[in-house]
Design a protein around this motif. Structure first.
Motif, PDB file in Angstrom:
ATOM      1  N   SER A  94     -10.583  -4.556  -8.799  1.00 51.30           N
ATOM      2  CA  SER A  94     -10.001  -5.066  -9.126  1.00 51.30           C
ATOM      3  C   SER A  94      -9.644  -6.728  -8.568  1.00 51.30           C
ATOM      4  CB  SER A  94      -8.818  -4.243 -10.583  1.00 51.30           C
ATOM      5  OG  SER A  94      -7.497  -4.524  -9.830  1.00 51.30           O
ATOM      6  N   GLY A  95      -8.897  -6.322  -7.797  1.00 49.93           N
ATOM      7  CA  GLY A  95      -8.652  -7.093  -6.959  1.00 49.93           C
ATOM      8  C   GLY A  95      -7.052  -7.872  -7.751  1.00 49.93           C
ATOM      9  N   LEU A  96      -6.235  -7.618  -8.297  1.00 47.83           N
ATOM     10  CA  LEU A  96      -4.741  -7.952  -9.326  1.00 47.83           C
ATOM     11  C   LEU A  96      -4.012  -7.656  -8.153  1.00 47.83           C
ATOM     12  CD1 LEU A  96      -5.131  -6.029 -12.340  1.00 47.83           C
ATOM     13  CD2 LEU A  96      -5.856  -8.499 -12.585  1.00 47.83           C
ATOM     14  N   ALA A  97      -4.341  -6.809  -6.748  1.00 45.55           N
ATOM     15  CA  ALA A  97      -2.772  -6.300  -6.410  1.00 45.55           C
ATOM     16  C   ALA A  97      -1.195  -5.948  -7.447  1.00 45.55           C
ATOM     17  CB  ALA A  97      -2.465  -7.604  -5.788  1.00 45.55           C
ATOM     18  N   ALA A  98      -2.362  -5.221  -7.908  1.00 47.69           N
ATOM     19  CA  ALA A  98      -0.704  -4.828  -8.285  1.00 47.69           C
ATOM     20  C   ALA A  98       0.140  -3.571  -7.767  1.00 47.69           C
ATOM     21  CB  ALA A  98      -1.284  -3.565  -9.663  1.00 47.69           C
ATOM     22  N   PRO A  99       1.119  -3.461  -8.091  1.00 50.51           N
ATOM     23  CA  PRO A  99       2.150  -2.671  -7.522  1.00 50.51           C
ATOM     24  C   PRO A  99       2.114  -0.980  -7.390  1.00 50.51           C
ATOM     25  CG  PRO A  99       3.547  -3.933  -8.201  1.00 50.51           C
ATOM     26  CD  PRO A  99       2.231  -4.888  -9.003  1.00 50.51           C
ATOM     27  N   ILE A 100       1.229  -0.689  -8.056  1.00 49.79           N
ATOM     28  CA  ILE A 100       0.590   0.594  -8.464  1.00 49.79           C
ATOM     29  C   ILE A 100      -0.425   1.350  -7.660  1.00 49.79           C
ATOM     30  CG2 ILE A 100       0.118   1.775 -10.575  1.00 49.79           C
ATOM     31  CD1 ILE A 100       1.081  -0.817 -12.100  1.00 49.79           C
ATOM     32  N   LYS A 101       0.301   2.253  -7.011  1.00 54.39           N
ATOM     33  CA  LYS A 101      -0.245   2.741  -5.927  1.00 54.39           C
ATOM     34  C   LYS A 101      -1.645   4.053  -6.437  1.00 54.39           C
ATOM     35  CE  LYS A 101       1.981   7.410  -5.383  1.00 54.39           C
ATOM     36  NZ  LYS A 101       2.693   6.573  -5.780  1.00 54.39           N
ATOM     37  N   THR A 102      -1.964   4.014  -8.032  1.00 52.05           N
ATOM     38  CA  THR A 102      -3.132   4.482  -8.444  1.00 52.05           C
ATOM     39  C   THR A 102      -4.182   3.465  -8.730  1.00 52.05           C
ATOM     40  OG1 THR A 102      -2.211   4.853 -10.784  1.00 52.05           O
ATOM     41  CG2 THR A 102      -1.799   5.963  -9.563  1.00 52.05           C
ATOM     42  N   LYS A 103      -3.737   2.191  -8.717  1.00 51.94           N
ATOM     43  CA  LYS A 103      -4.921   1.446  -8.799  1.00 51.94           C
ATOM     44  C   LYS A 103      -5.549   0.960  -7.205  1.00 51.94           C
ATOM     45  CE  LYS A 103      -2.915  -0.047 -13.108  1.00 51.94           C
ATOM     46  NZ  LYS A 103      -3.833   0.232 -14.093  1.00 51.94           N
ATOM     47  N   TYR A 104      -5.255   1.850  -6.397  1.00 48.05           N
ATOM     48  CA  TYR A 104      -6.270   1.570  -4.777  1.00 48.05           C
ATOM     49  C   TYR A 104      -6.744   2.543  -4.777  1.00 48.05           C
ATOM     50  CZ  TYR A 104      -2.345  -2.610  -4.318  1.00 48.05           C
ATOM     51  OH  TYR A 104      -1.808  -3.684  -4.897  1.00 48.05           O
ATOM     52  N   GLY A 105      -8.605   2.082  -4.724  1.00 43.62           N
ATOM     53  CA  GLY A 105      -9.612   3.402  -4.973  1.00 43.62           C
ATOM     54  C   GLY A 105      -9.686   3.576  -3.265  1.00 43.62           C
ATOM     55  N   TYR A 106      -9.064   3.273  -2.161  1.00 45.34           N
ATOM     56  CA  TYR A 106      -9.248   2.992  -1.069  1.00 45.34           C
ATOM     57  C   TYR A 106      -7.960   2.982  -0.138  1.00 45.34           C
ATOM     58  CZ  TYR A 106     -14.151   2.031  -2.710  1.00 45.34           C
ATOM     59  OH  TYR A 106     -15.108   2.334  -3.425  1.00 45.34           O
ATOM     60  N   TRP A 107      -7.577   4.200   0.970  1.00 45.97           N
ATOM     61  CA  TRP A 107      -6.653   4.001   1.715  1.00 45.97           C
ATOM     62  C   TRP A 107      -6.667   3.970   3.225  1.00 45.97           C
ATOM     63  CZ3 TRP A 107      -1.457   3.617  -0.819  1.00 45.97           C
ATOM     64  CH2 TRP A 107      -1.559   3.860  -1.986  1.00 45.97           C
ATOM     65  N   GLY A 108      -6.051   3.513   4.119  1.00 45.76           N
ATOM     66  CA  GLY A 108      -6.062   3.826   5.861  1.00 45.76           C
ATOM     67  C   GLY A 108      -5.919   5.147   6.404  1.00 45.76           C
ATOM     68  N   GLN A 109      -5.136   5.133   7.241  1.00 43.16           N
ATOM     69  CA  GLN A 109      -5.080   6.852   7.426  1.00 43.16           C
ATOM     70  C   GLN A 109      -4.182   7.105   7.855  1.00 43.16           C
ATOM     71  OE1 GLN A 109      -5.750   4.855   9.443  1.00 43.16           O
ATOM     72  NE2 GLN A 109      -5.636   4.650  11.674  1.00 43.16           N
ATOM     73  N   GLY A 110      -3.118   5.732   7.675  1.00 46.47           N
ATOM     74  CA  GLY A 110      -1.588   5.577   7.286  1.00 46.47           C
ATOM     75  C   GLY A 110      -1.148   5.660   9.450  1.00 46.47           C
ATOM     76  N   THR A 111       0.054   4.831   9.575  1.00 44.51           N
ATOM     77  CA  THR A 111       0.564   4.707  10.850  1.00 44.51           C
ATOM     78  C   THR A 111       1.991   4.778  10.626  1.00 44.51           C
ATOM     79  OG1 THR A 111       0.074   3.426  12.229  1.00 44.51           O
ATOM     80  CG2 THR A 111       0.545   2.070  10.079  1.00 44.51           C
ATOM     81  N   GLN A 112       2.754   5.715  12.029  1.00 43.39           N
ATOM     82  CA  GLN A 112       3.821   5.535  11.576  1.00 43.39           C
ATOM     83  C   GLN A 112       4.397   4.548  12.544  1.00 43.39           C
ATOM     84  OE1 GLN A 112       5.712   8.499  10.828  1.00 43.39           O
ATOM     85  NE2 GLN A 112       7.573   7.250  10.819  1.00 43.39           N
TER      86      GLN A 112
END
Length: 128
Positions: free
Chosen positions: A105-123
């Motif tokens: 959507s391009g909105l950059a909302a601070p809500i995780k459910t708005k993001y459809g794609y995720w990286g693998q995570g880094t510690q």
């Protein structure tokens, strides 16, 4: 299918700096990296995943959680399909697994459910 590959992270001492990177690929036909808002979230042990920072694709406006404002900086390089999180003056409370995420959507909302794609995570571990 958008893929996000993260790099960076590690063990540092309080007061140190660290930069996380996230490279994107696999965009649908007609879309590019610049069509997505990019966000960073983190999850500490036993806690919910929380918003850290995000950057819009239209004008690169950035948003930050209050806990990191003034210490973290999010930037993007559309030519490299990458987003970065520069973390300065790290505190033990910043210890978490950090995730980058893409929002069509391009909105950059601070809500995780708005993001459809995720990286693998880094510690990231910050010792006192």
């Amino acid at each position: 299918q958008v893929q996000l590959v993260q790099s960076g992270g590690g063990l540092v001492q309080a007061g140190d700096s660290l930069t996380l990177s996230c490279a994107a690929s696999g965009f649908a036909s007609g879309l590019t990296f610049s069509n997505y808002a990019m966000g960073w979230f983190r999850q500490a042990p036993g806690k919910e995943r929380e918003f850290v920072a995000a950057i819009r694709w239209t004008d690169a406006t950035a948003y930050y959680a209050d806990s990191v404002k003034g210490r973290f900086t999010v930037t993007r390089d559309n030519a490299k399909n990458s987003v970065y999180l520069r973390m300065n003056n790290l505190e033990p409370e910043d210890t978490a697994v950090y995730y980058c995420a893409a929002d069509r959507s391009g909105l950059a909302a601070p809500i995780k459910t708005k993001y459809g794609y995720w990286g693998q995570g880094t510690q990231v571990i910050v010792s006192s």
